[in-house]
Write an enzyme that holds these catalytic residues in place. Structure first.
Site, PDB file in Angstrom:
ATOM      1  CG  HIS A   1       2.801 -11.007   1.949  1.00  0.00           C
ATOM      2  ND1 HIS A   1       2.281  -9.775   1.638  1.00  0.00           N
ATOM      3  CD2 HIS A   1       2.549 -11.808   0.875  1.00  0.00           C
ATOM      4  CE1 HIS A   1       1.730  -9.824   0.440  1.00  0.00           C
ATOM      5  NE2 HIS A   1       1.884 -11.036  -0.048  1.00  0.00           N
TER       6      HIS A   1
ATOM      7  CD  GLU B   1       5.861 -10.470  -1.066  1.00  0.00           C
ATOM      8  OE1 GLU B   1       4.716 -10.732  -1.436  1.00  0.00           O
ATOM      9  OE2 GLU B   1       6.128  -9.993   0.051  1.00  0.00           O
TER      10      GLU B   1
END
EC number: 5.3.1.1
Length: 249
Positions: free
Chosen positions: A94, A166
């Protein structure tokens, strides 16, 4: 046919009350059978979430893991430990982990491999900064991250990975990539995969993460190469998260 995946990443948010609220809401929810739903609460709530979601359609995920099975790593959690709590999915790479904790591409690969070895299903997060996008380097940055993580794996291992695109500039900022921008990157990832495994390129799920919410989910999910969403802030609101799940049908 790729099964849509909606994954809610609570980050360092939530409470016991929120866990209970989710358990009650999803026990009564008429979720589309064609959609897979996962929630990723903070570590302290994993057991409560397991109990609250037991018997329902929602699966349990974790937000990270340590590459080692055990050892002198204060504050860390291994894949083996996560399996004891019935965790099925785990996030790796992430952008917040890459930026705040300086996780390199090598670190991400080590965590990805540890997840696979623990029989978890990793969600590999990739994405570019605003600086990289403005410099026209989105494709180079994203495909480098994908290649570094997936190229060393065996085909059967790659088949267990979901990729979450993302864009870093759209996380927690309220800004969202347009459906066309997101689709362009997803198509590039799928094209890259097809270069060494055409069958996997068609079956691997690619999901979008970056301020997806109840208002924009349907338009994003309508894109041909977007197979779901990695949802941040909106996953903390039961009604909004349910709406996103229904948008993926």
């Amino acid at each position: 046919m790729r099964t849509p995946l909606i994954a809610g990443n609570w980050k360092m948010n939530g409470s016991s009350a929120l866990v209970d609220a989710f358990g009650q809401a999803f026990a009564d929810a008429d979720l589309p059978e064609s959609v897979e739903v996962v929630v990723h609460p903070p570590f302290p709530y994993l057991d409560a979430a397991r109990r609250a979601l037991a018997g329902g359609p929602v699966k349990l995920g974790a937000q990270t893991l340590n590459p080692l099975h055990a050892g002198a790593r204060t504050g860390e959690v291994s894949g083996r430990m996560l399996k004891e709590f019935d965790v099925e999915y785990v996030l790796v790479g992430h952008s917040e982990r890459r930026e705040l904790y300086r996780e390199s591409d090598d670190d991400v690969y080590d965590r990805l491999l540890a997840a696979l070895n623990a029989d978890l299903r990793p969600i590999l997060c990739v994405g570019e900064t605003l600086e990289a996008r403005d410099a026209g380097r989105t494709r180079d940055v994203v495909l480098r991250q994908v290649g570094h993580a997936l190229a060393p794996l065996e085909p059967a291992q790659r088949a267990r990975v979901t990729i979450a695109y993302e864009p870093v500039w759209a996380i927690g900022t309220g800004r969202t990539a347009t459906p066309e921008q997101a689709q362009e990157v997803m198509a590039a990832i799928r094209e890259y995969q097809a270069g060494f495994d055409p069958a996997l390129a068609q079956s691997m799920r690619l999901i979008y993460g970056g301020s997806m919410n109840a208002a924009n989910a349907a338009e994003l999910l309508a894109q041909p190469d977007i197979d779901g969403g990695l949802v941040g802030g909106a996953s903390l609101k039961v009604d909004d998260f349910l709406a996103i799940c229904h948008s993926a049908r």
